[in-house]
Design a protein around this motif. Structure first.
Motif, PDB file in Angstrom:
ATOM      1  N   ALA A  58       0.823  -1.208   0.000  1.00 23.91           N
ATOM      2  CA  ALA A  58       0.000   0.000   0.000  1.00 23.91           C
ATOM      3  C   ALA A  58       0.858   1.261   0.000  1.00 23.91           C
ATOM      4  O   ALA A  58       0.517   2.265  -0.633  1.00 23.91           O
ATOM      5  CB  ALA A  58      -0.921  -0.003   1.215  1.00 23.91           C
ATOM      6  N   ASP A  59       1.990   1.208   0.691  1.00 18.44           N
ATOM      7  CA  ASP A  59       2.889   2.367   0.773  1.00 18.44           C
ATOM      8  C   ASP A  59       4.289   1.951   0.364  1.00 18.44           C
ATOM      9  O   ASP A  59       4.722   0.831   0.618  1.00 18.44           O
ATOM     10  CB  ASP A  59       2.918   2.923   2.198  1.00 18.44           C
ATOM     11  N   GLU A  63       6.953   7.004  -3.809  1.00 18.33           N
ATOM     12  CA  GLU A  63       5.819   6.675  -4.662  1.00 18.33           C
ATOM     13  C   GLU A  63       5.952   7.351  -6.021  1.00 18.33           C
ATOM     14  O   GLU A  63       6.070   8.573  -6.104  1.00 18.33           O
ATOM     15  CB  GLU A  63       4.520   7.131  -4.005  1.00 18.33           C
ATOM     16  N   CYS A  74      -2.609  -2.132  -5.314  1.00 16.76           N
ATOM     17  CA  CYS A  74      -1.655  -2.391  -4.238  1.00 16.76           C
ATOM     18  C   CYS A  74      -2.417  -2.569  -2.934  1.00 16.76           C
ATOM     19  O   CYS A  74      -3.620  -2.287  -2.854  1.00 16.76           O
ATOM     20  CB  CYS A  74      -0.648  -1.244  -4.125  1.00 16.76           C
ATOM     21  N   GLY A  75      -1.737  -3.060  -1.931  1.00 14.16           N
ATOM     22  CA  GLY A  75      -2.378  -3.272  -0.646  1.00 14.16           C
ATOM     23  C   GLY A  75      -3.605  -4.157  -0.758  1.00 14.16           C
ATOM     24  O   GLY A  75      -3.559  -5.236  -1.350  1.00 14.16           O
ATOM     25  N   GLU A  76      -4.724  -3.708  -0.237  1.00 15.07           N
ATOM     26  CA  GLU A  76      -5.935  -4.524  -0.195  1.00 15.07           C
ATOM     27  C   GLU A  76      -6.623  -4.646  -1.545  1.00 15.07           C
ATOM     28  O   GLU A  76      -7.581  -5.416  -1.683  1.00 15.07           O
ATOM     29  CB  GLU A  76      -6.902  -3.948   0.841  1.00 15.07           C
ATOM     30  N   CYS A  98      -0.783  -7.155   1.773  1.00 11.47           N
ATOM     31  CA  CYS A  98      -1.791  -7.375   0.717  1.00 11.47           C
ATOM     32  C   CYS A  98      -2.777  -8.405   1.275  1.00 11.47           C
ATOM     33  O   CYS A  98      -2.696  -9.599   0.967  1.00 11.47           O
ATOM     34  CB  CYS A  98      -1.131  -7.860  -0.570  1.00 11.47           C
TER      35      CYS A  98
END
Length: 316
Positions: A58-59, A63, A74-76, A98
């Motif tokens: 997510a981070d 970026e 990304c992430g969820e 993730c």
């Protein structure tokens, strides 16, 4: 230097921010409409060889700018990822947290995997591994980072499916020594150590079933038995008998499980290849009685396998 490419990959609108390196292309970020990401083999005529650190987390530390309007997967947002066989390096914490990442396709030739690559990937339960024709495999390196139940599908000439049971680690304080000890529970860690020279040690894997089936979930034992009998690579007679005995004792549970999980081919295999008597097939039909399609399939198999005699004719 960061560059951007846009394309239609397997009918998925997506674009990637990437960096050119000596060996090929390094993917930094992916932007797409769907949670299923398919990374191309080539970009600008160069092979995609690397996935950068934090690429799907997510981070990330720095970026990159989103060059379009699609969301960053990304992430969820990441649920499924397909990597080409050209990828040989995966950066650290690439899939950090993730949480909904559940299915991963990759080549067995990945030779570098950064620390914490699968941290927080608690739902990742299906691995599809391409046989790249090399002696060494990265499969064990991936598995030891995943303590949940994992199904592996090996894609290649000697294709197979195999299950790795779950395990969990518990931090226990040793008060007199003033240290924290890690205790591991479940046979999953022993299964993940059943490798020899990075290849699955089938004899050791099968030996573990006899001593560990009572320490895994019943569903895990059912799948482990069915997978080994369905694709018996390196399976010896004694181990095969052990799997067969267990599955015969739990046929009704197996049928219910396969029907519930949508495993139509496993249910078909159970009826076509495993059962020997009509009464056994009737057990399967009873187990899936609430599913008309499954019952119909089993009835067709029953008629084909167990109908006897021919229609009587008239003689004048």
């Amino acid at each position: 230097m960061c560059r951007m490419t846009e394309g239609n990959v397997m009918q998925q609108q997506a674009y990637f921010v990437y960096e050119k390196k000596e060996q090929g292309i390094c993917i930094l970020r992916c932007y797409a409409k769907e949670s299923r990401v398919v990374v191309p083999e080539q970009i600008e005529g160069l092979p995609v060889t690397e996935i950068a650190p934090y690429a799907f987390a997510a981070d990330m530390e720095k970026e990159p700018k989103n060059p379009g309007e699609l969301p960053c997967i990304c992430g969820e947002l990441l649920e499924e990822l397909v990597l080409p066989g050209t990828v040989e390096r995966i950066g650290r914490y690439v899939f950090y947290n993730c949480r909904y990442f559940r299915e991963f396709t990759f080549g067995a030739n990945i030779r570098y995997m950064g620390a914490g690559a699968f941290t927080g990937c608690k739902r990742l339960s299906k691995l599809h591994v391409r046989d790249m024709g090399q002696e060494k495999s990265c499969l064990r390196e991936v598995l030891v980072d995943l303590n949940q139940t994992v199904t592996v599908e090996w894609l290649g000439k000697d294709g197979f499916q195999v299950l790795y049971p779950a395990f969990f680690e518990e931090a226990v304080e040793n008060t007199p020594a003033r240290i924290i000890e890690t205790h591991t529970h479940g046979v999953g860690i022993q299964y993940r150590n059943a490798f020899r020279n990075t290849q699955i040690d089938w004899e050791e894997y099968d030996r573990l079933f006899e001593i560990g089936r009572h320490n895994m979930e019943p569903e895990e034992a059912v799948y482990a038995s069915a997978y080994r009998l369905k694709s018996p690579l390196g399976l010896k007679e004694e181990a095969a008998q052990s799997y067969e005995n267990f599955l015969r004792e739990h046929m009704e549970r197996a049928a219910e499980l396969f029907q519930r999980e949508g495993e139509t081919e496993l249910l078909r295999w159970l009826a076509e290849e495993f059962v020997h008597e009509k009464s056994e097939l009737e057990v399967l039909m009873k187990a899936v009685s609430g599913d008309a399609a499954a019952v119909s399939m089993l009835m067709d198999i029953s008629k084909r396998r167990f109908s006897i005699g021919k229609k009587k004719g008239f003689s004048l």
